[in-house]
Design a protein around this motif. Structure first.
Motif, PDB file in Angstrom:
ATOM      1  N   UNK A 129       0.993  -1.284   0.101  1.00 42.81           N
ATOM      2  CA  UNK A 129      -0.057  -0.171   0.026  1.00 42.81           C
ATOM      3  C   UNK A 129       0.717   1.282  -0.112  1.00 42.81           C
ATOM      4  N   UNK A 130       1.883   1.283   0.767  1.00 44.03           N
ATOM      5  CA  UNK A 130       3.073   2.378   0.862  1.00 44.03           C
ATOM      6  C   UNK A 130       4.097   1.665   0.776  1.00 44.03           C
ATOM      7  N   UNK A 144       8.193   6.453  -4.782  1.00 45.40           N
ATOM      8  CA  UNK A 144       7.326   6.397  -3.540  1.00 45.40           C
ATOM      9  C   UNK A 144       5.996   5.672  -4.106  1.00 45.40           C
ATOM     10  N   UNK A 146       2.534   5.737  -2.489  1.00 44.22           N
ATOM     11  CA  UNK A 146       1.915   5.904  -1.216  1.00 44.22           C
ATOM     12  C   UNK A 146       0.254   5.997  -1.565  1.00 44.22           C
ATOM     13  N   UNK A 147      -0.421   5.130  -0.350  1.00 49.59           N
ATOM     14  CA  UNK A 147      -1.890   4.859  -0.752  1.00 49.59           C
ATOM     15  C   UNK A 147      -2.066   4.161  -2.208  1.00 49.59           C
ATOM     16  N   UNK A 149      -0.776   4.552  -5.121  1.00 48.60           N
ATOM     17  CA  UNK A 149      -0.586   5.466  -6.285  1.00 48.60           C
ATOM     18  C   UNK A 149       0.903   5.933  -6.137  1.00 48.60           C
ATOM     19  N   UNK A 151       3.382   8.415  -6.031  1.00 48.64           N
ATOM     20  CA  UNK A 151       3.364   9.788  -5.343  1.00 48.64           C
ATOM     21  C   UNK A 151       4.588  10.655  -6.079  1.00 48.64           C
ATOM     22  N   UNK A 152       4.191  11.832  -6.481  1.00 47.78           N
ATOM     23  CA  UNK A 152       5.113  12.790  -7.504  1.00 47.78           C
ATOM     24  C   UNK A 152       5.395  13.808  -6.365  1.00 47.78           C
ATOM     25  N   UNK A 153       4.604  14.371  -5.494  1.00 51.15           N
ATOM     26  CA  UNK A 153       4.887  15.642  -4.957  1.00 51.15           C
ATOM     27  C   UNK A 153       4.182  16.785  -5.503  1.00 51.15           C
TER      28      UNK A 153
ATOM     29  N   UNK B 130       0.107  18.823  -0.587  1.00 51.80           N
ATOM     30  CA  UNK B 130       1.163  18.347   0.220  1.00 51.80           C
ATOM     31  C   UNK B 130       1.797  18.864   1.316  1.00 51.80           C
ATOM     32  N   UNK B 146      -1.006  14.395   2.407  1.00 51.85           N
ATOM     33  CA  UNK B 146      -0.433  14.184   1.141  1.00 51.85           C
ATOM     34  C   UNK B 146      -1.638  13.791   0.105  1.00 51.85           C
ATOM     35  N   UNK B 147      -1.477  14.412  -0.916  1.00 48.43           N
ATOM     36  CA  UNK B 147      -2.557  14.513  -2.254  1.00 48.43           C
ATOM     37  C   UNK B 147      -3.981  14.814  -1.365  1.00 48.43           C
ATOM     38  N   UNK B 149      -4.971  14.563   1.574  1.00 51.22           N
ATOM     39  CA  UNK B 149      -5.702  13.590   2.718  1.00 51.22           C
ATOM     40  C   UNK B 149      -4.514  13.391   3.989  1.00 51.22           C
ATOM     41  N   UNK B 151      -2.365  11.639   5.706  1.00 53.81           N
ATOM     42  CA  UNK B 151      -1.482  10.542   5.495  1.00 53.81           C
ATOM     43  C   UNK B 151      -1.165   9.766   6.784  1.00 53.81           C
ATOM     44  N   UNK B 154       1.200   2.604   6.666  1.00 54.32           N
ATOM     45  CA  UNK B 154       0.592   1.277   6.707  1.00 54.32           C
ATOM     46  C   UNK B 154       0.355   0.915   7.990  1.00 54.32           C
ATOM     47  N   UNK B 247      12.183  14.070   0.047  1.00 55.87           N
ATOM     48  CA  UNK B 247      11.604  12.930  -0.003  1.00 55.87           C
ATOM     49  C   UNK B 247      10.087  13.127  -0.548  1.00 55.87           C
ATOM     50  N   UNK B 248       9.360  14.449  -0.069  1.00 59.48           N
ATOM     51  CA  UNK B 248       8.004  14.556  -0.341  1.00 59.48           C
ATOM     52  C   UNK B 248       7.741  15.712  -1.301  1.00 59.48           C
ATOM     53  N   UNK B 249       8.645  16.447  -1.503  1.00 63.20           N
ATOM     54  CA  UNK B 249       8.527  17.682  -2.229  1.00 63.20           C
ATOM     55  C   UNK B 249       7.054  18.060  -1.941  1.00 63.20           C
ATOM     56  N   UNK B 250       6.747  18.777  -0.720  1.00 60.65           N
ATOM     57  CA  UNK B 250       5.641  19.246  -0.318  1.00 60.65           C
ATOM     58  C   UNK B 250       5.438  20.992  -0.932  1.00 60.65           C
TER      59      UNK B 250
END
Lengths: 314, 314
Positions: A129-130, A144, A146-147, A149, A151-153, B130, B146-147, B149, B151, B154, B247-250
């Motif tokens: 899932x993640x 990554x 995540x959920x 899908x 994940x692109x940021x 994000x 993230x997206x 929602x 997050x 898992x 890692x997440x590019x928020x």
């Protein structure tokens, strides 16, 4: 209904591979392109187009083309901002160029993200899932899921685990970022470290014999220097991954690239490190596995990204 | 249609706050519970129930209850595994207990995740896709959107930025994890560091005068030691956040807690550090802002999580 077939293109700094992909399987491989011998971006695009035509001849019902590229790509607008080891690729609207010339649906994606997608959809992380994927090579790439899908940021740059710091006063990375993880475990760094360790042990080993593959063979044969190095690399990789684990709490970590072939020599200290640095809910159900698709992850992933982005109902 | 109203409960180690929440606004505050004076978990649950009854009297049409807790909570099954600073809370099925006693829909969530949700839905990160939220206090809590929602990861443990390492050979964290970020910027660590810096400058300052609030006042008044410390803290916080950014590019980072009140003294070096350690697509459109909801984020967030998890169409 017939399963759709797409062309996957894995654009590397050395070679460009392409293949026809159906449900995550290669059904036909196209001829490889030598990246640096092919000239500028226009010449490479011509070569890509000729391979696409060849593959369409083999399978006229091809519906999409996916291209995975080693660099900063805007998958939403289809633009290659820049490639890591290939000059002359600045702001190339590759998706629209290929779309116009082929009439097919085209998707472009960063190569590490394509590979992560392939491993999640068809490879080592199938039920995840993640999922955190890393590819160890010249540098360290990451992707990554995540959920469930990709994940692109927010600005399509996510997944750069190789740039994360393991030491805020450490070795500078490519962007002036001290302690960048890839500066500890990239192929060149591994070779240098091996050579130094051998020297300390009174052995002069040429740097060409310090590739991950050679060090893997040496360790399997019981060479203490190689064994020590794999243990140390496992600790560093485990440390970097622990940071991703604290932040994302994934169920699966996939490790690919040449270095990952060392198997348990490397995976055992990685698991041990993550166990030592996190807490039970983070590691008890966490699966850490080698990539399953090897060098085919690029073509499979880019084709799958393209197929899964086809507009309208499938 | 009337907007639904929920009770938000912010369960802290020192006090438990509760309020009636409508669309992210507090419409009525309940009486505060002193956590440690209230006895064991059964006694605290009785106190919670009595506050809920009080609030229901004020607003009989209350439809849900949300509880944010400082510890490891299973928001899917509604179980409190353990609380950080409150003994006697092991494997408490709090959601079902409250549900049975009140007949209302109940949701439980980790407090840092509740606060992140509040800041995203009604506070400083309102338009974020994000978002990384951190709360600086005794420790460092974190929550991710993230997206668009919340997050959770898992196994519901995601967002633990405070445990991420900034130095793999550094100060050990609570889980034996060297370089744990919170061991550099937690309130106690800040006080100790300030005291040492003052000592070096020939000044003896009692530790009680080294709180984030006092150091903030001192720096605003031009105290060079306090200014230096905020600069150094900004670099460390910026380093830890850079890892999350790679890692997440928020698009948004929200920083809350007492320390964040230092404002630009702290935010300027944080921004500068992230700029220095990442690359343009990561920092150019990244917004780094102080939390907007302050101490109310807990009650607002937990109520909102509960309302947004109501079954069926709203």
């Amino acid at each position: 209904m017939k399963t759709p077939i797409a062309i996957g293109i894995d654009f590397g700094g050395t070679t460009i591979k392409c293949a026809l992909i159906e449900e995550g399987r290669i059904i036909h491989r196209g001829e490889v392109i030598e990246t640096h011998r092919s000239g500028d971006s226009a010449a490479i695009i011509d070569a890509l187009f000729s391979r696409i035509v060849d593959l369409q001849r083999v399978c006229p019902e091809t519906v999409a083309i996916g291209v995975g590229l080693p660099g900063i790509t805007d998958s939403v607008n289809g633009i290659v901002h820049r490639l890591s080891n290939v000059p002359g690729w600045n702001e190339v609207p590759l998706r629209d160029i290929l779309r116009r010339r082929t009439g097919l649906h085209v998707a472009i994606e960063n190569d590490a993200k394509s590979m992560a997608y392939a491993e999640w959809k068809y490879g080592a992380a199938k039920r995840g899932e993640n999922v955190v994927c890393i590819t160890l090579g010249t540098g360290v790439g990451g992707g990554l899921i995540l959920n469930r899908r990709l994940y692109r940021g927010s600005f399509l740059g996510a997944g750069e685990i190789g740039q994360m710091s393991i030491d805020y006063k450490g070795i500078p990375g490519n962007y002036g970022n001290p302690g960048a993880f890839e500066k500890y475990v990239g192929n060149a760094q591994i070779a240098e470290r091996a050579q130094k360790l051998y020297e300390k042990a009174g052995k002069l080993v040429p740097i060409e014999q310090c590739t991950p593959a050679a060090l893997d063979d040496a360790a399997q044969a019981g060479d203490p220097v190689a064994c020590q190095l794999w243990g140390q690399l496992g600790i560093e990789i485990g440390t970097a991954l622990s940071n991703a684990v604290w932040l994302l709490n994934p169920d699966t970590i996939v490790i690919g690239g040449g270095v990952a072939r060392a198997g348990e020599l490397l995976f055992a200290p990685i698991r041990q490190t993550i166990r030592a640095l996190t807490m039970p809910i983070f590691y008890e159900n966490l699966v850490i596995v080698p990539a399953a698709l090897g060098n085919d992850a690029g073509v499979i992933g880019s084709a799958s990204v393209a197929l899964d982005s086809l507009p309208g109902p499938a």
